[in-house]
Design an enzyme around this catalytic site. Structure first.
Site, PDB file in Angstrom:
ATOM      1  N   SER A   1      39.772  14.697  26.712  1.00 31.59           N
ATOM      2  CA  SER A   1      39.812  16.047  27.271  1.00 31.59           C
ATOM      3  C   SER A   1      38.521  16.355  28.037  1.00 31.59           C
ATOM      4  O   SER A   1      38.222  15.688  29.025  1.00 31.59           O
ATOM      5  CB  SER A   1      40.087  17.065  26.168  1.00 31.59           C
ATOM      6  OG  SER A   1      40.398  18.324  26.709  1.00 31.59           O
TER       7      SER A   1
ATOM      8  N   ASP B   1      43.774  12.078  28.440  1.00 37.38           N
ATOM      9  CA  ASP B   1      44.234  13.390  28.888  1.00 37.38           C
ATOM     10  C   ASP B   1      43.063  14.281  29.289  1.00 37.38           C
ATOM     11  O   ASP B   1      42.780  15.305  28.639  1.00 37.38           O
ATOM     12  CB  ASP B   1      45.093  14.080  27.834  1.00 37.38           C
ATOM     13  CG  ASP B   1      46.120  15.010  28.482  1.00 37.38           C
ATOM     14  OD1 ASP B   1      46.653  14.645  29.546  1.00 37.38           O
ATOM     15  OD2 ASP B   1      46.385  16.099  27.950  1.00 37.38           O
TER      16      ASP B   1
ATOM     17  N   HIS C   1      48.770  17.163  24.151  1.00 39.77           N
ATOM     18  CA  HIS C   1      47.406  16.852  24.600  1.00 39.77           C
ATOM     19  C   HIS C   1      46.808  15.711  23.786  1.00 39.77           C
ATOM     20  O   HIS C   1      46.197  14.781  24.344  1.00 39.77           O
ATOM     21  CB  HIS C   1      46.565  18.120  24.472  1.00 39.77           C
ATOM     22  CG  HIS C   1      45.258  18.082  25.195  1.00 39.77           C
ATOM     23  ND1 HIS C   1      45.115  17.565  26.466  1.00 39.77           N
ATOM     24  CD2 HIS C   1      44.022  18.534  24.827  1.00 39.77           C
ATOM     25  CE1 HIS C   1      43.844  17.694  26.851  1.00 39.77           C
ATOM     26  NE2 HIS C   1      43.168  18.269  25.877  1.00 39.77           N
TER      27      HIS C   1
END
Length: 450
Positions: A153, A177, A247
């Site tokens: 992330s 991601d 996610h």
């Protein structure tokens, strides 16, 4: 070894230095509400000390062997302040496949906040800390080529910022991601970019919410098209999992690549739709070109990219709902006898002698079946049955009202993409009644002549 610290003292934690085995910073939702100041802790795990971390700093590299590969693991935004549930498993899995240094970059004090933009604003500061630490490693004889960064992330963009500081000479960056909010549409200097390392691979698992949609690496993997991961809640009734499951799936898919029982194969393609329609299966065991592998071994495809002079490649694949997530691809080739054209979809089930079964809907959109023309449909199964004893087919046009159609098949052939050495299985002269499951024992195609 004693050296003057080159890291900002305000960013390096001086706490927990007396811990026998330092652990990841544990905070709570109260900390997220009141906010936390940035404090970066670097925890070293090695094959020798795989269950007990060492805090390392600019004055003590601990057991860090600079001649070995060094992998940095960088987490992202932490809404509740709790440690990432996947961190320990990832560290141990990395050490199980290679004798390396694994450094957990704990910036939980800084990442923990209810205000996402505050955590995002600290990413370049974290990158500066890592840059200065790597500078120290280089002084001690480390090589940039031996440095690998795995960023999750916001951590993916942190890895990109570090890579830019070394002019893209880091060995590899994996973005799991990469965060989308506040980064979508930003120029390369403000996000992860393919030029940030010698090889950059990215897994996009939540492109319609928390993740970044567009390609960010030399190869970008889009599991299930990059949205709505199987097994994740599809409504808000799923609670907190509804927001984070897609996610986080990128991390768990990466973890699968570190296990011996699951090698996830992806297929380079322009779009998920083309992949689903079987238009992009031009690599693998049936072809001369190898397919890219997801996760840890994705860099095996680096030389292929160089030979093809490709800077950006998108690759698609489907997964199962739960670990180890692997799907097994087959082609089902069908030639019909029908005088009239038929449009519809086919579901196929496989069963072995032990009673194990697996099922696949061959086409996600209606297929046109024409007389004497072969249609090759891509089937994806979550089990790999070595010896298929029974095949079931069902044809449907999705008509609720109206006549029930027939599909007369001249020949059906089942062939494995992953194991082309296995006998191809056939059935000849078969009639499918719409919405009626028809089962049969297949035979080896080589035993009969058309």
């Amino acid at each position: 070894m004693t050296q003057r610290s080159i890291l900002p003292s305000s960013l390096l934690s001086q706490t927990d230095t007396d811990e026998a085995c330092p652990s990841f910073t544990k905070l709570n939702f109260h900390n997220a509400v009141v906010g936390t100041e940035l404090d970066v802790r670097l925890m070293l795990y090695t094959w020798r000390d795989r269950n007990c971390a060492q805090l390392i700093s600019s004055t003590d590299l601990g057991h860090l062997n600079v001649t070995k590969k060094t992998t940095f693991v960088v987490h992202g935004f932490r809404l509740t302040g709790s440690p990432p549930v996947w961190m320990e498993v990832l560290v141990q899995s990395l050490l199980s496949v290679e004798d390396m240094n694994v450094i957990v970059v704990d910036w939980n004090r800084g990442a923990t906040t209810v205000l996402y933009f505050r955590a995002s604003s600290k990413t370049k500061k974290v990158a500066t800390v890592l840059k200065e630490f790597i500078d120290l490693m280089l002084v001690e004889g480390a090589s940039l080529e031996n440095i690998y960064m795995i960023g999750v992330s916001l951590g993916a963009h942190i890895a990109g910022f570090v890579g830019k500081m070394f002019d893209g000479q880091l060995g590899r960056i994996t973005g799991l991601d990469p965060a989308g909010p506040l980064y979508n549409g930003k120029p390369p200097e403000d996000r992860l970019d393919p030029k940030d390392a010698q090889f950059v691979d990215v897994i996009h698992s939540d492109t319609d919410a928390l993740g970044y949609k567009e390609p960010l690496g030399n190869i970008d993997f889009y599991p299930n098209g990059g949205v709505d991961q199987p097994g994740c809640p599809q409504t808000i009734l799923g609670g907190y999992e509804f927001f984070k499951c897609d996610h986080q799936r990128s991390v768990y898919l990466y973890l699968s690549s570190l296990r011996e029982n699951c090698s996830i194969i992806a297929y380079p393609c322009d779009s998920y739709r083309k992949y689903r329609n079987g238009q992009c299966v031009t690599c693998g065991a049936l072809h001369k070109e190898s397919c890219p592998l997801l996760g840890y071994y994705a860099d095996n495809w680096k030389e292929h990219l160089k030979k093809k002079n490709l800077s950006i490649t998108k690759a698609f694949f489907d997964t199962a709902e739960k670990e180890p997530y692997c799907m097994y691809h087959y082609f089902v080739d069908i030639i019909i006898w029908n005088k009239n054209v038929r449009r519809g979809s086919i579901t196929i089930k496989l069963k072995d002698k032990a009673g194990n079964t697996t099922e696949s809907k061959l086409n996600h959109e209606p297929t046109t079946f024409q007389k004497y023309q072969q249609v090759s449909l891509l089937a994806r199964f979550n089990k790999d049955l070595d010896k298929v004893a029974l095949i079931s087919l069902m044809f449907s046009t999705d008509n609720i009202i109206g006549p029930k159609y027939k599909l007369r098949i001249l020949r059906m052939k089942l062939r494995s993409l992953a194991h082309p050495e296995r006998p191809q299985l056939c059935r000849y002269d078969l009639i499918l009644l719409e919405n009626v499951e028809t089962s049969f024992q297949p035979i080896h195609c080589s035993k009969l002549q058309l």
